[in-house]
Design an enzyme around this catalytic site. Structure first.
Site, PDB file in Angstrom:
ATOM      1  N   GLY A   1      45.309  40.405  39.335  1.00 32.35           N
ATOM      2  CA  GLY A   1      45.869  40.805  40.616  1.00 32.35           C
ATOM      3  C   GLY A   1      44.813  40.758  41.700  1.00 32.35           C
ATOM      4  O   GLY A   1      43.618  40.674  41.427  1.00 32.35           O
TER       5      GLY A   1
ATOM      6  N   HIS B   1      39.306  41.139  35.855  1.00 35.42           N
ATOM      7  CA  HIS B   1      39.371  39.733  36.232  1.00 35.42           C
ATOM      8  C   HIS B   1      40.401  39.553  37.341  1.00 35.42           C
ATOM      9  O   HIS B   1      41.465  40.171  37.333  1.00 35.42           O
ATOM     10  CB  HIS B   1      39.757  38.868  35.027  1.00 35.42           C
ATOM     11  CG  HIS B   1      39.571  37.410  35.274  1.00 35.42           C
ATOM     12  ND1 HIS B   1      40.575  36.605  35.757  1.00 35.42           N
ATOM     13  CD2 HIS B   1      38.482  36.611  35.135  1.00 35.42           C
ATOM     14  CE1 HIS B   1      40.120  35.366  35.886  1.00 35.42           C
ATOM     15  NE2 HIS B   1      38.855  35.350  35.516  1.00 35.42           N
ATOM     16  N   HIS B   2      40.061  38.690  38.305  1.00 34.31           N
ATOM     17  CA  HIS B   2      40.890  38.548  39.500  1.00 34.31           C
ATOM     18  C   HIS B   2      42.284  38.008  39.179  1.00 34.31           C
ATOM     19  O   HIS B   2      43.217  38.161  39.972  1.00 34.31           O
ATOM     20  CB  HIS B   2      40.200  37.628  40.503  1.00 34.31           C
ATOM     21  CG  HIS B   2      40.364  38.053  41.928  1.00 34.31           C
ATOM     22  ND1 HIS B   2      41.584  38.376  42.479  1.00 34.31           N
ATOM     23  CD2 HIS B   2      39.452  38.233  42.924  1.00 34.31           C
ATOM     24  CE1 HIS B   2      41.433  38.704  43.747  1.00 34.31           C
ATOM     25  NE2 HIS B   2      40.140  38.636  44.036  1.00 34.31           N
ATOM     26  N   SER B   3      42.466  37.363  38.037  1.00 32.94           N
ATOM     27  CA  SER B   3      43.780  36.834  37.696  1.00 32.94           C
ATOM     28  C   SER B   3      44.800  37.939  37.439  1.00 32.94           C
ATOM     29  O   SER B   3      46.003  37.700  37.507  1.00 32.94           O
ATOM     30  CB  SER B   3      43.688  35.930  36.461  1.00 32.94           C
ATOM     31  OG  SER B   3      43.257  36.663  35.322  1.00 32.94           O
TER      32      SER B   3
ATOM     33  N   ASN C   1      48.269  37.539  42.492  1.00 36.53           N
ATOM     34  CA  ASN C   1      47.579  37.394  43.769  1.00 36.53           C
ATOM     35  C   ASN C   1      48.557  36.895  44.826  1.00 36.53           C
ATOM     36  O   ASN C   1      49.232  35.888  44.636  1.00 36.53           O
ATOM     37  CB  ASN C   1      46.416  36.410  43.632  1.00 36.53           C
ATOM     38  CG  ASN C   1      45.291  36.960  42.785  1.00 36.53           C
ATOM     39  OD1 ASN C   1      44.360  37.566  43.285  1.00 36.53           O
ATOM     40  ND2 ASN C   1      45.385  36.770  41.465  1.00 36.53           N
TER      41      ASN C   1
END
Length: 503
Positions: A168, A164-166, A352
């Site tokens: 990183g 999941h992009h959260s 991010n």
């Protein structure tokens, strides 16, 4: 809404000894409560529906005990990889450490044996496409390894890592991957790092001329700040115009929403020669990124005029891409890997840290293939003389804090829907590496979630650059033809560069 129940002490990482992959342990004591940690960053909340997919091909069959032990010892020790998102009593979404059962994150797909025997590459591709419509389990840390232990055209075995992009952005996850690998030539050491870029400071820095410099040189230095400010004003105005009303024209590449509202993503890739790309770079005195942008211009142009039937090859269609830019210091990859190796991995910031640039893409036919690279270099150089990327990152943070996640998400999706393509380029290991004892043949990152029909990612590894496309499969049923256009465009550009200086 809570993604898991918030409860008071972190649990250790645990693994099971069973081989059935179901993660069941007998006689376990009741799980202690969770301890809430740092808040989930605003940028992580903004990418709630975004996922990163990394395909890794290896040259040996999967050694399951070694892979499990390696993931436990390396990947699962990092904070976000052993945490879930929990809403506390104060209403703040926070990271909370939890039990990590590594076997829960190792998935062995049950594929049709006949389909695998007939076309193993397509069997893997079809399964990875299905992940774009398969949700993750938010009660566990948001990462998975999908293992395909059979040969394909490029590898003996393949792993699809879904994150999941959260957890990183692409650069932080590449850093983590680098830290978890070892040199294939000498497994006792880390792989050789990519060379540092020429620029070391902030993008707005302009080195002051020495005292011995003449008036003209000093005036040029002062003027460069005025140019930087003017370009930034123009780009910021374009940013707000895009949010409010400025839309790209409809082309073959513009997303068409399906009636069901869900567009399944198909992720495909093709290997390009890094030596060929560097040959063009040296011949034209530009950068690798300039060449890759030029190749993308050429490939999309070939595809557009072939598929649309448009015979007016003298015209040029201007669409725009969202170019993701890493805002970390240029030395951060090396510094973070060294921190991890020295046991200070918990000090690394994995969140991010991205801004973006609205980069024009030009669809048109040129008799000289090098014109694509020339135009790309001109556009990219212009964008380098602007603080647009810094502004877009700060703007996203401010909008989130002032107006909340819902408003920021609406603005972010509006930006993406008013442009056409997402584009990124990352540099990977410069020598062959091993991951948990498995020699790596290729690394192909991509993802899904952004409301765009086409995403283009480039990833270098040793002497190869992978071009990775994430496409709406209903809109691009011929996505492999588009991959051919990338390979053929590079070939034409290289041949044209070979003739420079011969006339």
């Amino acid at each position: 809404m809570d993604k898991a129940a918030a409860t008071s002490t972190p649990l250790p990482v645990r693994t099971t000894t069973s081989n059935d992959g179901n993660g069941a342990d007998s006689g376990e004591a009741p799980a202690p409560a969770l301890e809430l940690g740092e808040p989930v960053s605003p940028s992580a909340k903004l990418v709630e529906d975004f996922y990163i997919i990394v395909l890794i091909g290896v040259s040996t069959p999967v050694n399951h005990p070694a892979l499990r032990a390696g993931i436990e010892a390396q990947l699962a020790r990092y904070p976000h990889f052993r945490s879930i998102q929990v809403t506390g009593k104060d209403g703040v979404l926070r990271w909370a450490q939890t039990t990590v059962n590594v076997d829960d994150h190792l998935i062995y797909p049950s594929l049709d044996a006949a389909a695998v025997a007939a076309d193993p590459d397509m069997a893997v591709e079809d399964y990875v496409a299905s992940l774009s419509t398969t949700p993750m389990d938010w009660s566990r840390p948001l990462w998975e390894f999908h293992l395909f232990d059979f040969p394909t055209s490029e590898a003996t075995a393949t792993t699809a890592i879904r994150v999941h992009h959260s957890l990183g952005d692409g650069m932080s996850l590449l850093t983590l991957l680098m830290a978890c690998t070892r040199s294939a030539a000498d497994p006792a050491r880390l792989p050789a790092m990519p060379p540092l870029p020429a620029r070391r400071g902030a993008i707005y820095q302009r080195p002051r001329p020495p005292a011995s410099a003449g008036c003209l040189q000093f005036a040029a230095w002062v003027w460069s700040f005025f140019v930087l400010a003017w370009h930034t004003v123009v780009d910021v105005a374009g940013f707000f115009a895009t949010i409010l009303f400025l839309k790209d024209p409809h082309t073959l590449f513009k997303r068409v929403v399906s009636h069901g509202g869900v567009n399944r993503k198909r992720i495909v890739n093709r290997s390009l020669s890094l030596d060929d790309i560097k040959f063009v770079k040296n011949a034209m005195n530009c950068t690798v990124n300039d060449v890759l942008v030029g190749v993308t211009y050429a490939a999309l142009s070939r595809y557009y005029f072939r598929k649309s039937g448009d015979t007016d090859t003298d015209k040029e269609i201007r669409v725009r891409s969202m170019l993701l830019v890493n805002l970390r210091p240029t030395t951060s990859l090396h510094a973070c890997v060294n921190m991890i190796e020295s046991g200070k991995g918990s000090d690394v910031k994995w969140e991010n840290r991205l801004g973006f640039i609205i980069l024009p893409f030009f669809i048109g036919m040129h008799s000289d293939p090098l014109d694509y690279v020339r135009k790309a270099k001109k556009v990219v150089d212009r964008k380098k003389s602007s603080l647009e990327v810094v502004f877009t990152h700060v703007a996203a943070e401010v909008i989130l804090k002032l107006f909340g996640l819902k408003a920021a998400g609406a603005i972010f999706h509006r930006m993406i829907s008013h442009t056409t393509i997402s584009f990124s380029n990352m540099t990977g290991p410069v020598e062959q590496v091993e991951f948990c004892g498995h020699p790596v043949l290729f690394i192909a990152p991509s993802g899904y979630g952004p409301p765009e029909a086409l995403t283009v990612n480039y990833q270098s590894y040793v002497k190869t650059v992978k071009v990775n496309l994430a496409v709406d499969e209903a809109q691009f049923p011929d996505c492999h033809e588009l991959l051919d256009d990338f390979a053929e465009s590079l070939e034409h550009i290289k041949d044209a560069a070979s003739s420079l200086g011969k006339h």
